[in-house]
Structure formats: structure tokens, C-alpha cells
Write an enzyme that holds these catalytic residues in place. Sequence first.
Site, short mmCIF file in Angstrom:
data_model
loop_
_atom_site.label_atom_id
_atom_site.label_comp_id
_atom_site.label_asym_id
_atom_site.label_seq_id
_atom_site.Cartn_x
_atom_site.Cartn_y
_atom_site.Cartn_z
N ARG A 12 -53.98 -125.28 13.16
CA ARG A 12 -54.69 -124.19 12.49
C ARG A 12 -55.77 -124.80 11.59
O ARG A 12 -55.60 -124.88 10.37
CB ARG A 12 -53.70 -123.35 11.68
CG ARG A 12 -52.66 -122.67 12.55
CD ARG A 12 -51.55 -122.08 11.70
NE ARG A 12 -50.53 -121.43 12.51
CZ ARG A 12 -49.37 -121.01 12.05
NH1 ARG A 12 -49.07 -121.19 10.77
NH2 ARG A 12 -48.49 -120.43 12.84
N ASP A 66 -58.95 -125.53 9.29
CA ASP A 66 -59.52 -124.75 8.19
C ASP A 66 -60.95 -124.33 8.48
O ASP A 66 -61.59 -124.82 9.42
CB ASP A 66 -59.51 -125.59 6.90
CG ASP A 66 -58.11 -125.78 6.35
OD1 ASP A 66 -57.21 -125.01 6.71
OD2 ASP A 66 -57.92 -126.74 5.57
N ARG A 99 -58.17 -134.75 4.89
CA ARG A 99 -59.28 -134.62 3.95
C ARG A 99 -58.96 -135.29 2.61
O ARG A 99 -59.85 -135.85 1.96
CB ARG A 99 -59.63 -133.14 3.75
CG ARG A 99 -60.28 -132.52 4.99
CD ARG A 99 -60.35 -131.02 4.91
NE ARG A 99 -61.08 -130.57 3.73
CZ ARG A 99 -61.08 -129.30 3.31
NH1 ARG A 99 -60.38 -128.38 3.96
NH2 ARG A 99 -61.78 -128.96 2.24
#
Length: 245
Positions: free
Chosen positions: A49, A51, A196
Amino acid sequence: MRVKMIVAYDGTNYCGWQIQPNGVTIEQKLNEALSALLGEEIKVTGASRTDAGVHSLGNVCIFDTNTRMPAEKISYAVNQRLPEDIVVQDSCEVDEEFHPRFSKSCKTYEYRILNRRFRMPTRRLDTYFYHHPLDDKKMQQAAQYLVGEHDFKSFCAVNAQSQTSVRTIYRCEVTRENDIITISVTGNGFLYNMVRIIAGTLIKVGCGELEPEAMNDILAACDRSAAGPTAPAHGLTMIGLEYER
């Protein structure tokens, strides 16, 4: 039959993969295109999923259908109905038990940094621009501390709801080609914002704010505040998944 698709997309104009009320998503566009094509309500289930703003070269999804169209033809047909920034790369029939999230796999992400004095407009959508010089050799040294099975709680967003923060990283490499630094990470799974946050922490190493050895202490802390910032979404691309046979 159950159909597996490999989907590439530029995430710039989307609110991520998963359907949500406040904007257009990749999942929504796939459902709409497949439902119109096959004449039945289709709901895809994705492996990752991603972002808002995150890109993919090879996200995997499945859906069940009663169509008589051969599974391998669906990719060609549905691409005629999708926007140009979403392209199905492959479609095939899979076993009814196959699930893209729960089948054993390894997943690869890349985070790209444009490291130069000035921005390059043609790379503004798929790289994070960082103008201070970065030492990619030190970033590579730091990355090696992440390889193996660890508790990655320090590299997970505080609002994540995973049952466990233990993950295994098989490979974490930092390379430079001209002005582009690429952080490539392969693992058996990733926590929310994990790649990230790894990128943001390695940038702190690259600019000299942290020594490579600090990665050990950050892992041991199991505290999000110990790691670096979360790097912007648009530098991240999901490369793809490999499933165990």
C-alpha cells in the site's frame, strides 16, 4: 479465476495505493478500469500500500473474476482504459490460494537522491533534491549495519500498527552514478515509512551529522526519535517482489 497483475505507476498525482475518501488512488483507478472491461465489480488486493507520491515499477495485485477472457490478455485490454501514469506490465492466472501480501516474498525498494548544486527539472518527480554534498561511501558503510534480522522500531512511523517491528533486510546498498545517489533495499517486509526513514538517516550520515557506526545505536534504541527524518515520498520507488515458488 484469480488473476495476478504487475503494476507500474507514477504516484505523483495519486493519494497512494489504497482507496480513501479524500482523493484518487491507484487501487481506485484499477478497480474502475477492470470493472468496466470485464462487466462485473472488481476489487483488487495489492501487495504494497504505497503512500501518496510513491512510485512503482512492479507492485503486485490480485483479483477474482468470472470472465472468459484469458488472464494474459487482460493486461493489454485494461491498459487501454487506464491513465498514462498507470500501466499493467503483466497479467496471469494464479492459484486460488495465492495472496500478494501473505505469500512469502522479498520486496525491493529504491530511494533516489539528486545530489548537486541546482535542481534538475526533468528529475523533480522521481528524485529528492539535496544540494549539500553527500559522502556516498560513508552512507554505504552505514547501510551495512541494517543488513540482517533486527528490530526496526526506530525506523518505523510512530502511528504504525504492525504486530511486530522485527524485519529481515537481505541487502542494503548505496551507489552513486553522476549526481544520483540510489539507496536500494531488499527485505522480507517493511514497516510504515521504514525505507523513507532509512533514507533520511543515511542522508544525515552522508552530510556528516552522524557517523556510520551510529546505525547500531539507532537500531538498539528502538525509538523513532533516535533515527533521522522521514525523506520525502517522491524519491521512493517500489521496484518489485519476488515470491517463493
